[in-house]
Design an enzyme around this catalytic site. Sequence first.
Site, PDB file in Angstrom:
ATOM      1  N   ASN A   9       0.955  -0.983  -0.188  1.00  0.00           N
ATOM      2  CA  ASN A   9      -0.071  -0.395  -0.214  1.00  0.00           C
ATOM      3  C   ASN A   9       0.931   1.078   0.012  1.00  0.00           C
ATOM      4  O   ASN A   9       1.168   1.503   0.964  1.00  0.00           O
ATOM      5  CB  ASN A   9      -1.149  -0.521   1.252  1.00  0.00           C
ATOM      6  CG  ASN A   9      -1.940   1.376   1.445  1.00  0.00           C
ATOM      7  OD1 ASN A   9      -1.570   1.892   0.303  1.00  0.00           O
ATOM      8  ND2 ASN A   9      -2.286   1.700   2.893  1.00  0.00           N
ATOM      9  N   TRP A  10       1.122   1.807  -0.958  1.00  0.00           N
ATOM     10  CA  TRP A  10       1.815   3.027  -1.404  1.00  0.00           C
ATOM     11  C   TRP A  10       1.264   4.600  -0.795  1.00  0.00           C
ATOM     12  O   TRP A  10       2.163   4.775  -0.687  1.00  0.00           O
ATOM     13  CB  TRP A  10       2.443   3.595  -2.732  1.00  0.00           C
ATOM     14  CG  TRP A  10       3.090   2.308  -3.672  1.00  0.00           C
ATOM     15  CD1 TRP A  10       3.106   0.813  -2.667  1.00  0.00           C
ATOM     16  CD2 TRP A  10       3.519   1.832  -4.792  1.00  0.00           C
ATOM     17  NE1 TRP A  10       4.044  -0.101  -4.038  1.00  0.00           N
ATOM     18  CE2 TRP A  10       3.663   1.107  -5.371  1.00  0.00           C
ATOM     19  CE3 TRP A  10       3.190   3.287  -5.661  1.00  0.00           C
ATOM     20  CZ2 TRP A  10       4.565   0.476  -5.732  1.00  0.00           C
ATOM     21  CZ3 TRP A  10       4.279   3.123  -6.855  1.00  0.00           C
ATOM     22  CH2 TRP A  10       4.622   1.664  -6.891  1.00  0.00           C
ATOM     23  N   LYS A  11       0.330   3.718  -0.702  1.00  0.00           N
ATOM     24  CA  LYS A  11      -0.515   5.482   0.614  1.00  0.00           C
ATOM     25  C   LYS A  11      -0.127   6.519  -0.362  1.00  0.00           C
ATOM     26  O   LYS A  11       0.163   6.521  -1.894  1.00  0.00           O
ATOM     27  CB  LYS A  11      -0.376   5.166   1.647  1.00  0.00           C
ATOM     28  CG  LYS A  11      -0.290   4.546   2.101  1.00  0.00           C
ATOM     29  CD  LYS A  11      -0.049   4.613   4.022  1.00  0.00           C
ATOM     30  CE  LYS A  11       0.007   2.920   4.342  1.00  0.00           C
ATOM     31  NZ  LYS A  11      -0.100   3.073   6.599  1.00  0.00           N
ATOM     32  N   HIS A  95      -9.127   1.134   5.577  1.00  0.00           N
ATOM     33  CA  HIS A  95      -7.877   1.362   5.916  1.00  0.00           C
ATOM     34  C   HIS A  95      -8.278   2.239   7.141  1.00  0.00           C
ATOM     35  O   HIS A  95      -9.395   3.415   7.397  1.00  0.00           O
ATOM     36  CB  HIS A  95      -7.156   2.070   4.720  1.00  0.00           C
ATOM     37  CG  HIS A  95      -5.687   2.236   4.975  1.00  0.00           C
ATOM     38  ND1 HIS A  95      -5.070   2.550   6.211  1.00  0.00           N
ATOM     39  CD2 HIS A  95      -4.870   0.584   5.048  1.00  0.00           C
ATOM     40  CE1 HIS A  95      -3.980   2.418   6.533  1.00  0.00           C
ATOM     41  NE2 HIS A  95      -3.890   1.488   5.860  1.00  0.00           N
ATOM     42  N   GLU A  97      -6.155   4.688   7.969  1.00  0.00           N
ATOM     43  CA  GLU A  97      -6.484   6.183   7.579  1.00  0.00           C
ATOM     44  C   GLU A  97      -7.896   6.217   7.613  1.00  0.00           C
ATOM     45  O   GLU A  97      -8.111   7.956   7.469  1.00  0.00           O
ATOM     46  CB  GLU A  97      -5.943   6.048   6.526  1.00  0.00           C
ATOM     47  CG  GLU A  97      -3.753   6.287   7.919  1.00  0.00           C
ATOM     48  CD  GLU A  97      -2.684   6.104   7.136  1.00  0.00           C
ATOM     49  OE1 GLU A  97      -2.638   5.582   5.314  1.00  0.00           O
ATOM     50  OE2 GLU A  97      -1.701   4.608   7.728  1.00  0.00           O
ATOM     51  N   GLU A 167      -4.596  -4.894  11.272  1.00  0.00           N
ATOM     52  CA  GLU A 167      -3.781  -3.968  10.757  1.00  0.00           C
ATOM     53  C   GLU A 167      -3.898  -2.974  12.427  1.00  0.00           C
ATOM     54  O   GLU A 167      -5.269  -2.031  12.309  1.00  0.00           O
ATOM     55  CB  GLU A 167      -4.084  -2.505   9.600  1.00  0.00           C
ATOM     56  CG  GLU A 167      -3.807  -3.659   8.574  1.00  0.00           C
ATOM     57  CD  GLU A 167      -3.256  -2.441   7.202  1.00  0.00           C
ATOM     58  OE1 GLU A 167      -2.079  -2.462   6.979  1.00  0.00           O
ATOM     59  OE2 GLU A 167      -3.451  -1.267   7.500  1.00  0.00           O
ATOM     60  N   GLY A 173       3.264   2.877  10.427  1.00  0.00           N
ATOM     61  CA  GLY A 173       3.807   3.552  10.622  1.00  0.00           C
ATOM     62  C   GLY A 173       4.836   3.959  11.750  1.00  0.00           C
ATOM     63  O   GLY A 173       5.865   5.049  11.939  1.00  0.00           O
ATOM     64  N   SER A 213       3.781  -2.051  10.185  1.00  0.00           N
ATOM     65  CA  SER A 213       5.509  -2.090   9.888  1.00  0.00           C
ATOM     66  C   SER A 213       6.279  -3.351   9.803  1.00  0.00           C
ATOM     67  O   SER A 213       7.037  -3.871  10.363  1.00  0.00           O
ATOM     68  CB  SER A 213       6.202  -1.965  12.282  1.00  0.00           C
ATOM     69  OG  SER A 213       5.725  -0.273  12.038  1.00  0.00           O
ATOM     70  N   GLY A 234       2.971  -0.524   4.629  1.00  0.00           N
ATOM     71  CA  GLY A 234       2.593   0.398   4.344  1.00  0.00           C
ATOM     72  C   GLY A 234       4.923   0.358   3.739  1.00  0.00           C
ATOM     73  O   GLY A 234       5.133   0.659   2.583  1.00  0.00           O
ATOM     74  N   GLY A 235       4.989   2.018   4.830  1.00  0.00           N
ATOM     75  CA  GLY A 235       6.661   2.479   4.485  1.00  0.00           C
ATOM     76  C   GLY A 235       7.567   1.052   3.353  1.00  0.00           C
ATOM     77  O   GLY A 235       7.969   1.661   2.602  1.00  0.00           O
TER      78      GLY A 235
HETATM   79  P1  13P Z   1       3.274   0.570   7.497  1.00  0.00           P
HETATM   80  O1  13P Z   1       4.314  -0.877   7.044  1.00  0.00           O
HETATM   81  O2  13P Z   1       3.585   1.805   7.108  1.00  0.00           O
HETATM   82  O3  13P Z   1       3.554   0.424   9.323  1.00  0.00           O
HETATM   83  O4  13P Z   1       2.041   0.715   7.369  1.00  0.00           O
HETATM   84  C1  13P Z   1       0.699  -0.543   7.433  1.00  0.00           C
HETATM   85  C2  13P Z   1      -0.059  -0.059   6.228  1.00  0.00           C
HETATM   86  O5  13P Z   1      -1.305   0.721   6.940  1.00  0.00           O
HETATM   87  C3  13P Z   1      -0.463  -0.782   5.379  1.00  0.00           C
HETATM   88  O6  13P Z   1      -2.180  -0.791   4.656  1.00  0.00           O
END
Ligand code: 13P
Length: 252
Positions: A9-11, A95, A97, A167, A173, A213, A234-235
């Site tokens: 997930n590149w956000k 998600h 967020e 999650e 993050g 993470s 994510g990251g």
């Molecule tokens: P991180 O891997 O950056 O913690 O993000 C997880 C995430 O929200 C994937 O959707």
Amino acid sequence: MRRPIIAGNWKMNKTVDEAVSIAVGLKRKFYTFSEADVVICPPFTALSKVHEQIVDSSIMLGAQDMYWEESGAFTGEISPGMLKDVGCRYVIAGHSERRNIFGETDEDVNKKLKIILKHGMIPIMCIGEQLEERDNGMTFEILEKQLTRDLKGFAKEQAARVIIAYEPIWAIGTGRTATPQQAQESHRYIRDFVERLYDRETSVKIRIQYGGSVKPDNIAQLMAQEDVDGALVGGASLDVNSFTEIVENAVK
Ligand code: 13P
């Protein structure tokens, strides 16, 4: 057995050129890859160009969100048909967020899941508890509430196609991954609850990803857990080498 699924997930990151360059790098590694489903979810602006790069490879395209109407006066929104049109096979829904920053409700998520399935795409439905909820011993209650509301009205055949991403919000993050045992405990609870909502066959089939993470050095231990079927990253999915390592370590 359930097929592993690793999704990135590149956000809200990467220009079109940057996204294409990651896609090209990943395609080199996973042009043909049969050991897991590999999905990347770039921002909307890059979907089309990234699709052109990966269309003949084993990497699949996903979107990070969408609206549940087919078309119309919904300024700023993207429809399921539009996502299908640019080659998306997966769509993330709910998600944390989206829920926490943009006020998305379980009812919204339920509508999104329905239309994603209707269009023949696969939803990645995100659920998970806040730190305070975990500290107050409410994790399972939160998961039950989200599962019940998000999957409301779904027949078992539909539910079995949904990918659940667990999650825990405190792990997103933050660099603070859930321990493999914490992940397994929640995943098992989710699977058991799906059995209560539907039946054993559905609960055995449904794939549950862990997200929060995830890194090249913790994925193997997470994947070693019986009920962890993949990861939503994510990251660490924003870099070709780290995402590649995650996928490779996930199936070792
Ligand atoms: P991180 O891997 O950056 O913690 O993000 C997880 C995430 O929200 C994937 O959707």
